[in-house]
Design a protein around this motif. Structure first.
Motif, mmCIF file in Angstrom:
data_model
loop_
_atom_site.group_PDB
_atom_site.id
_atom_site.type_symbol
_atom_site.label_atom_id
_atom_site.label_comp_id
_atom_site.label_asym_id
_atom_site.label_seq_id
_atom_site.Cartn_x
_atom_site.Cartn_y
_atom_site.Cartn_z
ATOM 1 N N LYS A 1 47.024 -39.173 22.533
ATOM 2 C CA LYS A 1 45.784 -39.673 22.067
ATOM 3 C C LYS A 1 45.964 -40.918 23.478
ATOM 4 C CE LYS A 1 45.348 -40.141 16.909
ATOM 5 N NZ LYS A 1 45.426 -40.887 16.627
ATOM 6 N N GLU B 1 45.221 -43.542 24.014
ATOM 7 C CA GLU B 1 45.702 -44.864 23.847
ATOM 8 C C GLU B 1 46.568 -45.430 23.390
ATOM 9 O OE1 GLU B 1 43.015 -43.253 21.945
ATOM 10 O OE2 GLU B 1 43.214 -43.651 19.728
ATOM 11 N N ASN C 1 50.513 -48.774 18.264
ATOM 12 C CA ASN C 1 49.632 -48.012 19.833
ATOM 13 C C ASN C 1 50.808 -47.772 21.085
ATOM 14 O OD1 ASN C 1 47.351 -46.968 18.667
ATOM 15 N ND2 ASN C 1 46.179 -48.793 20.416
ATOM 16 N N GLN D 1 52.469 -49.786 32.544
ATOM 17 C CA GLN D 1 52.298 -49.217 31.678
ATOM 18 C C GLN D 1 53.478 -49.203 30.963
ATOM 19 O OE1 GLN D 1 50.787 -45.115 32.621
ATOM 20 N NE2 GLN D 1 48.793 -45.453 31.390
ATOM 21 N N ARG E 1 54.604 -53.850 23.615
ATOM 22 C CA ARG E 1 54.442 -53.853 22.278
ATOM 23 C C ARG E 1 55.404 -53.164 21.426
ATOM 24 N NH1 ARG E 1 48.933 -49.360 24.405
ATOM 25 N NH2 ARG E 1 47.598 -50.689 25.143
#
Ligand SMILES: Cc1ncc(COP(=O)(O)O)c(C=O)c1O
Length: 414
Positions: free
Chosen positions: A30, A32, A359, A391, A398
């Motif tokens: 995905k 995201e 994510n 990223q 995250r």
């Protein structure tokens, strides 16, 4: 599922399951999700234009030959070029010692077919490359594992393990997948001497050797074996079969890799490969040869090193900044991966689920252990080549949230 087919599956397929991790990682497609999961090269360094020109030239100059069936051993000029390129790393091989395969993954399968009888024990590192375990499992392999530290396999544990008589050793000396660690030179010598003492052959899998970002090149096992023990210029004997690939230096989609082995072993591998697929794609071999004909790969590898070194450094800095103190990680000098160790009691599969909720994805450590114990559950493999620096920073931030939550949960009194 049709019982008609199921009842007819061969014995060797019965223990084979889809990798739980592969299934989990499907979710990470995905957009995201920032994925540190796959071992993917950076798509932005693929030499697309160079391939485009090479395809045109191959079709214009050798169209009919390039579209024809080829020999199982591989396209002769490509075999010669590989032999020539490897000589710069001290690997003494003629084209006759080289067979081109459809990726190193096929090489591992052919090696399994060649060497493994059901129940044979293979000595490997703990952790080791998941794809090799998958390839060898089909042939009914059992495993003896030797742990690694920052200097690679713990060779002081080898003697006892070799005495149990494994069929061969499967070793990843450079920037190991998954741990990112490198077997130091001293241990390489020890390993070679012990292999010779017990007469146990070595499969040296080296997809990352050229992707070194710091420190000095260390001679491959195949070189040390020949120098230290064999002294056989013709390379007719040798205790090491060496594997490498264009997947990480050119592009994995062309599925081109090679096996280097003594000539009589090559003859046997060629028989098995013929049965498997006749030969590796002729067209792709012509194109790869054309791409690299004037030494393009050397220049290109310099670019890859630069890009990946920056990504590795970004990941290391972000880990330093965001991760809690109790968590440690390896500092690879090359390759695509680093390996994170969390406190005892961490459940990396549960962590994977909470990371997905943030994510971000990684590969839980369990899959990289041959003997399916609990050893892997406090580890995760992080890939730093595929995501860009921005990223990477965001992904590690995250991930740190998921890690902190998991560590807090571990500390709750029961
Ligand atoms: C250690 C190791 N061996 C073999 C392979 C398979 O590479 P190939 O793309 O050449 O099949 C990989 C791919 O990631 C790898 O890490």
């Amino acid at each position: 599922m049709s019982t008609l087919w199921k009842s007819r599956y061969a014995q060797r397929t019965l223990g084979i399951k889809s990798s739980a991790i592969r299934e989990l990682l499907k979710v990470t497609q995905k957009p995201e999700i920032i994925s540190f999961g796959g071992g993917l090269p950076a798509p932005d360094v693929f030499p697309v234009e160079r391939f485009e020109q090479a395809c045109h030239k191959v079709l214009a100059d050798h169209g009919a030959m390039a579209l024809q069936y080829g020999t199982t051993e591989g396209y002769q000029p490509l075999r010669e070029m590989i032999a020539q390129n490897m000589s710069r790393y001290g690997i003494v091989a003629k084209a006759d010692n080289v067979v081109i395969t459809a990726g190193s993954q096929q090489a591992l399968d052919l090696i399994g077919k060649l060497l493994i009888n059901r129940g044979d024990r293979i000595l490997c590192e703990a952790p080791t490359y998941l794809g090799a375990l998958q390839a060898f499992n089909v042939y009914g392999a059992q495993y003896v594992s030797v742990p690694v530290d920052d200097d690679g396999m713990l060779t002081d544990q080898l003697d006892a393990n070799l005495r149990t008589g494994p069929k061969f050793m499967y070793v990843l000396p450079n920037f190991q997948n998954p741990a990112g660690v490198t077997l130091c030179e001293g241990r390489r010598h020890e390993l070679i001497l012990l292999a010779d003492k017990y007469g146990i052959p070595i499969i040296e899998d080296d997809p990352y050797g050229q992707l070194r970002y710091e420190g000095e090149h260390i001679p491959p096992l195949v070189v040390l074996d020949r120098e230290n023990i064999r002294r056989d210029k013709a390379f007719t004997v040798g205790n090491v079969i060496y594997l490498s690939t264009f997947s990480k230096t050119l592009a994995p989609g062309i599925r081109l890799a090679w096996i280097v082995a003594p000539e009589d072993v090559i003859v046997k591998i060629v028989q098995l490969k013929q049965a498997a697929d006749l030969h590796t794609s002729t067209f792709n071999q012509y194109v790869a040869y054309e791409v690299d004909r004037d030494g393009f790969l050397d220049q290109h590898v310099k670019l890859i090193r630069q890009v990946y070194r920056e990504r590795r450094d970004t990941m290391l800095q972000a880990l330093e900044e965001y991760f809690p103190e109790e968590v440690t990680w390896t500092r690879p000098k090359g390759g695509l991966f680093l390996w994170v160790t969390m406190p005892e009691g961490t459940d990396s599969l549960a962590l994977f689920q909470s990371a997905l909720a943030e994510n971000v994805a990684f590969v839980p450590g369990d899959s990289f252990y041959a003997n399916n114990g609990q050893e892997g559950s406090r580890h995760m493999r992080l890939n730093f080549s595929h995501s860009n620096p921005e990223q990477i920073r965001e992904g590690i931030r995250r991930l740190s949230l998921a890690v902190k939550t998991q560590l807090r949960a571990n500390h709750v009194p029961r």
